[in-house]
Write an enzyme that holds these catalytic residues in place. Structure first.
Site: not given
Ligand code: FAS
Ligand code: PHB
Length: 393
Positions: A75, A204, A297, A301, A386
């Protein structure tokens, strides 16, 4: 009880943990990855969808970009809109960089396959994870494996990649850590819909009823979000109510544009908060990704910050294993520079686009949107953030 040994014990098999094990292995540093959930659960989680230019460049450089370019969407920019107005911010024109739409689930699958091919040692389905000896030169991680057997990993270093609910964050003594946190008075209701996107690039939308975002995952799957009150119960939002609200907020019918509704395959509520913990290191424990910081989100980032942290952490850990402790000493300061840049940008996008019912604030938001979409300086500032700052800037 089983005791095993590795150089780096990685807690968490999300994007940070998996990418770290890959980057370390490329430099001959072995690791063991342990994960609380099952692999299927981790790979099925619907989370982020945007990869910054520096994230794509890093993944390309380590041979993990092929599916992004084949199945993802590149994009040039995004649309910012408010009732009666829709404006495109072209990142390529402004800062010469683009972003890619590519679901976090797909990236996690790509990373998992690459690690399997390299013979990575994993423990999925662990419980009772305990970090110990962080202040010594012989730290360890103990846990129960999926069969309930007690396992201890002796190691030189521990990478806390365990997200916002893992043990790493709490393993930094309270007296040594500082936390900044802000909860927002609204959440996102996210839907995954089996319908072709109604737009070529993300929209957005500011609206008096609340923010809405039209994103996507493929030519036949759309990802959309609605601002709802914090604490909203998803049961309050039937599918037809969701589509009605999205249609109003995204401007269905305005200037000939229409939102196409379709079957909703998944819907969930995502709370909005900013969280940063300093430092991102304590002795032999170094943290990356959501374990150290959470961003709303709106600025896309979260995933990209985890990738950038991991690139810096891999460099620090490899140097440490070769006798150079300096990069590890500077890791926290370098990672936090980007973490705070992204925390500010995510807050800036969030407070610009989410309504609070305050009429004065609404006027400020509309004035800010008008400036960002009409000023080269304003648009370039958004585009620079961004598309992402260079890793290690
Ligand atoms: P993660 O949370 O992905 O991974 C951490 C891992 O550690 C998990 O798999 C967990 O099960 C494991 N863990 C936890 N405790 C443990 C233990 N005691 N022993 C062993 N393992 C353990 N970011 C965006 O940019 N856009 C979005 O739209 C967006 N939507 C999101 C929606 C949700 C519901 C959530 C929670 C986050 C969202 N995020 C979004 C942010 C997300 O993408 C995170 O930034 C990203 O997963 C970060 O990656 P990690 O740091 O690897 O953490
Ligand atoms: C998504 O595609 O999940 C998404 C894209 C942009 C955002 C947040 C989530 O700022």
């Amino acid at each position: 009880m089983t005791t095993t040994r590795t150089t780096v014990a990685i807690v968490g098999a999300g994007p940070a943990g998996l990418l770290l094990s890959h980057l370390l292995a490329r430099e001959g540093v072995e690791s063991i990855v342990l994960e609380r959930r099952t692999r299927q659960y981790v790979e099925a989680r619907i989370r982020a969808g945007i990869l910054e230019a520096s994230s794509v460049a890093l993944l390309d450089s380590i041979g993990l970009g092929e599916r992004i370019h084949r199945e993802g969407f590149e994009h040039r920019g995004i649309y910012l809109q408010w009732p009666g107005e829709r404006h495109h911010i072209d990142f390529v024109d402004r800062v010469g960089k683009s972003v890619h739409v590519y679901g976090q689930s797909e990236l996690t699958r790509d990373l998992g396959r690459a690690r399997d091919a390299a013979g990575q040692r994993f423990f999925y389905g662990v419980s009772d994870t305990v970090l110990a000896g962080l202040d010594t030169d012989g730290p360890s991680v103990s846990f129960r494996d999926e069969r309930g057997e007690q396992v201890t990993i002796d190691c030189d270093l521990i990478a806390g990649c365990d997200g916002s609910f893992g043990p790493s964050r709490e393993s930094v003594p309270e007296s040594k850590r500082r936390i900044w946190e802000r909860s927002y008075p609204y959440s996102w209701l996210g839907v995954l819909a089996e319908v072709a996107p109604s737009t070529d690039e993300l929209i957005y939308a500011w609206h008096p009823d609340g923010f809405a975002l039209h994103s996507m995952r493929s030519e036949s799957v759309s990802r959309l979000y609605l601002q709802v009150d914090a604490g909203t119960d998803i049961a309050e939002w039937r599918d037809d109510r969701i589509w009605d609200a999205l249609a109003v907020r995204l401007g269905d019918g305005e200037a000939g544009w229409h939102l196409t509704a379709g079957p909703i395959a998944e819907k969930s509520i995502l709370p909005m908060r900013s969280f940063v913990m300093e430092p991102m290191r304590h002795g032999r424990l170094l943290l990356a990704g959501d374990a150290a910081h959470i961003v709303p989100p709106t600025g896309a980032k979260g995933l990209n910050l985890a990738i950038a942290d991991t690139a810096l952490l891999a460099e620090a850990l490899v140097a440490f294993t070769k006798g150079d402790a300096s990069p590890a000493e500077h890791y926290s300061e370098r990672a936090l520079r980007r973490a705070w840049r992204c925390t500010h940008f995510s807050w800036w996008m969030t407070t610009m686009l989410h309504t609070t019912g305050d009429p004065f604030e609404a006027k400020l938001q509309l004035a800010q949107l008008a400036w960002v979409t009409s000023s080269a300086a304003g648009a370039s500032g958004l585009a620079e953030n961004y598309t992402g700052m260079p890793i290690g800037f």
